[in-house]
Design a protein around this motif. Structure first.
Motif, PDB file in Angstrom:
ATOM      1  N   PRO A 148       0.826  -1.213   0.000  1.00 51.67           N
ATOM      2  CA  PRO A 148       0.000   0.000   0.000  1.00 51.67           C
ATOM      3  C   PRO A 148       0.859   1.262   0.000  1.00 51.67           C
ATOM      4  O   PRO A 148       1.885   1.333   0.682  1.00 51.67           O
ATOM      5  N   GLU A 149       0.457   2.253  -0.804  1.00 52.85           N
ATOM      6  CA  GLU A 149       1.113   3.566  -0.833  1.00 52.85           C
ATOM      7  C   GLU A 149       2.636   3.425  -0.929  1.00 52.85           C
ATOM      8  O   GLU A 149       3.381   4.117  -0.226  1.00 52.85           O
ATOM      9  N   PHE A 150       3.105   2.569  -1.807  1.00 55.23           N
ATOM     10  CA  PHE A 150       4.515   2.206  -1.840  1.00 55.23           C
ATOM     11  C   PHE A 150       5.424   3.379  -2.159  1.00 55.23           C
ATOM     12  O   PHE A 150       6.500   3.518  -1.572  1.00 55.23           O
ATOM     13  N   TYR A 151       5.019   4.237  -3.102  1.00 55.54           N
ATOM     14  CA  TYR A 151       5.865   5.358  -3.519  1.00 55.54           C
ATOM     15  C   TYR A 151       5.412   6.688  -2.928  1.00 55.54           C
ATOM     16  O   TYR A 151       5.954   7.740  -3.293  1.00 55.54           O
ATOM     17  N   GLY A 152       4.430   6.665  -2.027  1.00 50.37           N
ATOM     18  CA  GLY A 152       3.917   7.916  -1.505  1.00 50.37           C
ATOM     19  C   GLY A 152       3.176   8.681  -2.592  1.00 50.37           C
ATOM     20  O   GLY A 152       2.678   8.106  -3.555  1.00 50.37           O
ATOM     21  N   SER A 153       3.124  10.009  -2.465  1.00 42.61           N
ATOM     22  CA  SER A 153       2.423  10.828  -3.444  1.00 42.61           C
ATOM     23  C   SER A 153       3.228  10.910  -4.732  1.00 42.61           C
ATOM     24  O   SER A 153       4.430  11.194  -4.711  1.00 42.61           O
ATOM     25  N   MET A 154       2.558  10.682  -5.874  1.00 48.29           N
ATOM     26  CA  MET A 154       3.216  10.750  -7.178  1.00 48.29           C
ATOM     27  C   MET A 154       2.563  11.852  -8.003  1.00 48.29           C
ATOM     28  O   MET A 154       1.347  12.047  -7.944  1.00 48.29           O
ATOM     29  N   THR A 155       3.382  12.558  -8.787  1.00 51.66           N
ATOM     30  CA  THR A 155       2.883  13.761  -9.473  1.00 51.66           C
ATOM     31  C   THR A 155       2.882  13.652 -10.994  1.00 51.66           C
ATOM     32  O   THR A 155       2.520  14.608 -11.663  1.00 51.66           O
ATOM     33  N   ASP A 156       3.272  12.500 -11.551  1.00 54.79           N
ATOM     34  CA  ASP A 156       3.287  12.390 -13.008  1.00 54.79           C
ATOM     35  C   ASP A 156       1.863  12.294 -13.544  1.00 54.79           C
ATOM     36  O   ASP A 156       0.911  12.039 -12.802  1.00 54.79           O
ATOM     37  N   ALA A 157       1.727  12.463 -14.850  1.00 55.83           N
ATOM     38  CA  ALA A 157       0.398  12.522 -15.461  1.00 55.83           C
ATOM     39  C   ALA A 157      -0.354  11.204 -15.366  1.00 55.83           C
ATOM     40  O   ALA A 157      -1.580  11.184 -15.366  1.00 55.83           O
ATOM     41  N   VAL A 158       0.360  10.088 -15.269  1.00 53.50           N
ATOM     42  CA  VAL A 158      -0.290   8.781 -15.216  1.00 53.50           C
ATOM     43  C   VAL A 158      -0.835   8.478 -13.825  1.00 53.50           C
ATOM     44  O   VAL A 158      -1.922   7.912 -13.676  1.00 53.50           O
ATOM     45  N   ASN A 159      -0.100   8.869 -12.761  1.00 54.66           N
ATOM     46  CA  ASN A 159      -0.442   8.460 -11.402  1.00 54.66           C
ATOM     47  C   ASN A 159      -1.015   9.562 -10.518  1.00 54.66           C
ATOM     48  O   ASN A 159      -1.521   9.273  -9.419  1.00 54.66           O
TER      49      ASN A 159
END
Length: 269
Positions: A148-159
């Motif tokens: 769960p929430e492995f990469y924290g908050s992601m800001t790319d257009a896909v995620n």
């Protein structure tokens, strides 16, 4: 030529690409541009930097590309992981040519086996159905951990706007199902008649059902990436339903045996 190298070469021919390891800055700059085009990340947070690609390659890790002439149409980067000498972790792979991603994974497999490594791991979003099919059917890898929430908050257009849950895919390179898949025969698990729907899709919405059977099916949305853009609330509902059922069962020791008709097939051991 070894059988894994031949399988990779055959896949490259079918896709019309040339596969090779990458070692110089101009090539790494091409990779960075390709990944930018695929993920459209925040400029301050790229999937991988030119400097990191340089360091990985120089240290003997895996950095490779798929070319159509002089144009890069796919790339992959991975690094050695624990247990030392046994596992390669494939950090990022992206392709814009149909079949190039499959060819790259087979090239990566041949590269690893030639170095005595028989397991490759990577993470992927459990809700992206096409990636689940690629990983579990086309490659015959198996998810072995829900993160769960492995990469924290992601800001790319896909995620962007979603929670970064991931499955850890484990590719056991000499498994018979993997060998078959690498010959171009995707793996499909058997689904018993008494399997129950732990998550089902009802008019596009997730419905959580019973999970007390030996085999439980966990449905995926048809296109979570579009859903994130059009209905973030519904996308979040899918995230939480799959996390609750699939993540909960895996935490209790259940194993995913494959993907069938857009559903994870989850078996209690």
């Amino acid at each position: 030529m070894s059988a894994p190298a031949r399988q990779a070469a055959d896949a490259a021919i079918r896709s019309g690409v040339r596969l090779c390891e990458l070692h110089d800055i101009p090539a790494f700059e091409q990779v960075a541009r390709l990944f930018d085009d695929i993920w459209h990340p925040d400029p301050t947070d790229p999937p991988i930097t030119v400097e990191m690609l340089r360091a990985l390659s120089h240290a003997g890790n895996y950095v490779a590309g798929a070319f159509d002439g002089s144009t890069l149409v796919g790339a992959s980067a991975g690094f050695f992981a624990a247990p030392v000498g046994q596992v390669l972790h494939s950090h990022v792979t992206g392709a814009v040519r149909r079949g190039a991603g499959f060819a790259l994974k087979l090239h990566q497999r041949a590269w690893a086996l030639s170095r005595g490594i028989d397991v490759i791991t990577w993470t992927y979003d459990p809700l992206v159905r096409r990636n689940a099919y690629f990983n579990l059917a086309k490659l015959a890898a198996r998810p072995e951990e829900y993160l769960p929430e492995f990469y924290g908050s992601m800001t790319d257009a896909v995620n962007a706007g979603d929670e970064s849950d991931r499955l850890l895919a484990v590719w056991r390179l000499t498994d018979p199902h993997v060998v078959e898949a690498c010959e171009g025969r995707p793996y499909r698990p058997e689904v018993p008649a008494d399997a129950v729907a732990g998550v089902a899709s009802h008019q596009g919405r997730p419905m959580v059902g019973p999970t007390d059977a030996r085999v439980v099916l966990v449905a995926l949305p048809e296109d979570i990436e579009t859903l994130r853009q059009q209905d973030p609330g519904l996308a979040k509902a899918w995230r939480h339903a799959v996390r609750e059922v699939l993540g909960g069962m895996m935490a209790q020791g259940a194993r995913v045996t494959g993907l069938a008709d857009g559903c994870y097939v989850v078996e209690r051991t």
